[in-house]
Enzyme design. Structure first.
Site, PDB file in Angstrom:
ATOM      1  N   HIS A  62      72.342 -40.569 -49.879  1.00 44.37           N
ATOM      2  CA  HIS A  62      71.941 -39.161 -49.922  1.00 44.37           C
ATOM      3  C   HIS A  62      70.415 -39.067 -49.886  1.00 44.37           C
ATOM      4  O   HIS A  62      69.722 -40.094 -49.924  1.00 44.37           O
ATOM      5  CB  HIS A  62      72.523 -38.451 -51.154  1.00 44.37           C
ATOM      6  CG  HIS A  62      72.020 -38.959 -52.469  1.00 44.37           C
ATOM      7  ND1 HIS A  62      72.302 -40.213 -52.957  1.00 44.37           N
ATOM      8  CD2 HIS A  62      71.252 -38.357 -53.426  1.00 44.37           C
ATOM      9  CE1 HIS A  62      71.741 -40.373 -54.144  1.00 44.37           C
ATOM     10  NE2 HIS A  62      71.092 -39.269 -54.448  1.00 44.37           N
ATOM     11  N   HIS A  64      68.061 -37.779 -51.934  1.00 43.72           N
ATOM     12  CA  HIS A  64      67.146 -37.777 -53.060  1.00 43.72           C
ATOM     13  C   HIS A  64      66.231 -38.986 -52.901  1.00 43.72           C
ATOM     14  O   HIS A  64      66.682 -40.087 -52.558  1.00 43.72           O
ATOM     15  CB  HIS A  64      67.899 -37.829 -54.387  1.00 43.72           C
ATOM     16  CG  HIS A  64      68.438 -36.481 -54.785  1.00 43.72           C
ATOM     17  ND1 HIS A  64      69.492 -36.331 -55.659  1.00 43.72           N
ATOM     18  CD2 HIS A  64      68.066 -35.224 -54.413  1.00 43.72           C
ATOM     19  CE1 HIS A  64      69.741 -35.024 -55.820  1.00 43.72           C
ATOM     20  NE2 HIS A  64      68.890 -34.352 -55.083  1.00 43.72           N
ATOM     21  N   ASP A  66      64.715 -41.226 -54.561  1.00 46.63           N
ATOM     22  CA  ASP A  66      64.894 -42.543 -55.172  1.00 46.63           C
ATOM     23  C   ASP A  66      65.908 -43.400 -54.433  1.00 46.63           C
ATOM     24  O   ASP A  66      66.111 -44.562 -54.783  1.00 46.63           O
ATOM     25  CB  ASP A  66      65.272 -42.407 -56.657  1.00 46.63           C
ATOM     26  CG  ASP A  66      66.490 -41.531 -56.901  1.00 46.63           C
ATOM     27  OD1 ASP A  66      66.595 -40.475 -56.273  1.00 46.63           O
ATOM     28  OD2 ASP A  66      67.338 -41.913 -57.734  1.00 46.63           O
ATOM     29  N   HIS A  67      66.526 -42.833 -53.395  1.00 46.12           N
ATOM     30  CA  HIS A  67      67.504 -43.592 -52.612  1.00 46.12           C
ATOM     31  C   HIS A  67      67.054 -43.870 -51.181  1.00 46.12           C
ATOM     32  O   HIS A  67      67.745 -44.615 -50.475  1.00 46.12           O
ATOM     33  CB  HIS A  67      68.849 -42.868 -52.603  1.00 46.12           C
ATOM     34  CG  HIS A  67      69.508 -42.851 -53.945  1.00 46.12           C
ATOM     35  ND1 HIS A  67      70.529 -43.707 -54.297  1.00 46.12           N
ATOM     36  CD2 HIS A  67      69.258 -42.097 -55.048  1.00 46.12           C
ATOM     37  CE1 HIS A  67      70.894 -43.478 -55.546  1.00 46.12           C
ATOM     38  NE2 HIS A  67      70.125 -42.502 -56.028  1.00 46.12           N
ATOM     39  N   HIS A 142      77.708 -34.550 -55.881  1.00 41.63           N
ATOM     40  CA  HIS A 142      76.322 -34.553 -56.339  1.00 41.63           C
ATOM     41  C   HIS A 142      75.656 -33.242 -55.944  1.00 41.63           C
ATOM     42  O   HIS A 142      76.276 -32.382 -55.304  1.00 41.63           O
ATOM     43  CB  HIS A 142      75.595 -35.766 -55.744  1.00 41.63           C
ATOM     44  CG  HIS A 142      74.328 -36.116 -56.459  1.00 41.63           C
ATOM     45  ND1 HIS A 142      74.197 -36.114 -57.823  1.00 41.63           N
ATOM     46  CD2 HIS A 142      73.113 -36.511 -55.975  1.00 41.63           C
ATOM     47  CE1 HIS A 142      72.977 -36.473 -58.154  1.00 41.63           C
ATOM     48  NE2 HIS A 142      72.291 -36.707 -57.051  1.00 41.63           N
ATOM     49  N   HIS A 270      71.757 -47.321 -61.974  1.00 38.01           N
ATOM     50  CA  HIS A 270      71.107 -46.014 -61.851  1.00 38.01           C
ATOM     51  C   HIS A 270      70.753 -45.467 -63.239  1.00 38.01           C
ATOM     52  O   HIS A 270      71.019 -44.318 -63.575  1.00 38.01           O
ATOM     53  CB  HIS A 270      72.003 -45.027 -61.092  1.00 38.01           C
ATOM     54  CG  HIS A 270      71.260 -43.846 -60.548  1.00 38.01           C
ATOM     55  ND1 HIS A 270      71.244 -42.631 -61.187  1.00 38.01           N
ATOM     56  CD2 HIS A 270      70.496 -43.686 -59.435  1.00 38.01           C
ATOM     57  CE1 HIS A 270      70.526 -41.775 -60.483  1.00 38.01           C
ATOM     58  NE2 HIS A 270      70.063 -42.393 -59.419  1.00 38.01           N
TER      59      HIS A 270
END
Length: 305
Positions: A62, A64, A66-67, A142, A270
């Site tokens: 996805h 966001h 941090d990914h 999410h 995570h």
């Protein structure tokens, strides 16, 4: 054939001094599959001496940061190092546009072919297949479109018992025996029964990556009896309401899902930056599902056949 997972990052939204953002490398045979690519991923690849030019596919769960914030840098480094092999990139809608703008305004014309596959994050769907494995999306719940990934080995051939094989068998007939067929003549008469001359095949292995998501029991049909399950565990269970509000899960919820799916092993990751010591999260999960481990950076988890 190797089937092993290396953890490169396991922190949630913000990194900490000893935890990077989410990234993993799944090695299957001689192929490297990069799963998510948080900031600093290419540094982690170098730190653990993983040859990033051997990465064949990249999967982004996805959008966001941090990914995927480490992705543009990794693609650029592959270019600067003269990569020639095509790279397949699987991700949600919007990722192609983001990367195109970054490459455009940095004046970067990749010297290799980047093949983008836009994912439907709302369904379970096969997105990749080769002679040895399949990869399916797993729909997460999410705040933005998000999916996990299920990697499965295909059925393996049955080993032949050489001393029991009749001498008249042809190479094509031997191949048919390996794949479970009996051998008959042109009139249908049984010549060789498969179970008499073959052994049971090695077990096919599986890995499920469940990215950021609320606790979602609807995932159970996709996760039944997988060998290795990674599930986010951002919070301890005393913050279950916080987890639900932010569309995340607790360590106990991850363990409950693993127990219900009867998986062989659970990894939790995570982690919120608030947890300096991860021992309470592990203990919480192990109360429900004893075969739980922490997705600690640098750890390798091998799946045996």
């Amino acid at each position: 054939m190797d089937f092993e997972l290396r953890i490169l990052g396991s922190s949630s939204a913000t990194p900490s001094a000893n935890r990077h953002h989410t990234a993993q490398v799944l090695t299957i045979g001689n192929q490297y599959h990069l799963i998510d690519c948080g900031e600093g991923t290419q540094m982690q690849l170098m730190h653990y001496k993983i040859k990033y030019q051997r990465i064949c596919n990249v999967y982004i769960s996805h959008l966001h940061g941090d990914h995927y914030f480490g992705l543009a840098g990794l693609l650029s480094t592959m270019h600067l190092k003269g990569r020639q092999l095509p790279l397949h990139l699987y991700g949600p809608p919007g990722l192609s546009e983001i990367l195109s703008l970054q490459l455009k305004y940095s004046g970067t014309n990749l010297c290799y072919k980047l093949i983008f596959h836009e994912l439907d994050t709302t369904c379970y769907k096969k997105i990749y297949e080769d002679k040895g494995i399949t990869v399916h999306t797993i729909p997460m719940e999410h705040r933005v479109p998000c999916c996990g990934f299920l990697f499965r080995e295909k059925q393996k051939p049955r080993p032949l018992i050489k001393e029991k094989l009749p001498s008249f068998l042809t190479p094509p007939q031997l191949v048919r025996l390996k794949w479970g067929e009996d051998i008959r003549d042109e009139h249908g008469k049984l010549l060789v029964q498969n179970q008499d001359v073959t052994q049971e095949p090695k077990r096919s292995r599986s890995y499920a990556y469940c990215a950021d998501s609320r606790y979602k029991p609807a995932l159970l049909p996709y996760l039944q009896r997988v060998d290795l399950l990674y599930h986010e565990a951002t919070f301890a269970d005393d913050l279950r309401e916080r987890a639900d509000y932010t569309f995340h899960s607790t360590a106990r919820q991850a363990a409950e899902l693993a127990a219900a799916a009867q998986v062989r092993q659970l990894l939790i990751g995570h982690f919120s930056v608030r947890y300096k010591d991860l021992t309470p999260l592990l203990a919480e999960a192990q109360e429900v599902f004893p075969k739980t481990e922490l997705a600690i950076e640098g750890s390798i988890f091998c799946v045996r056949d």
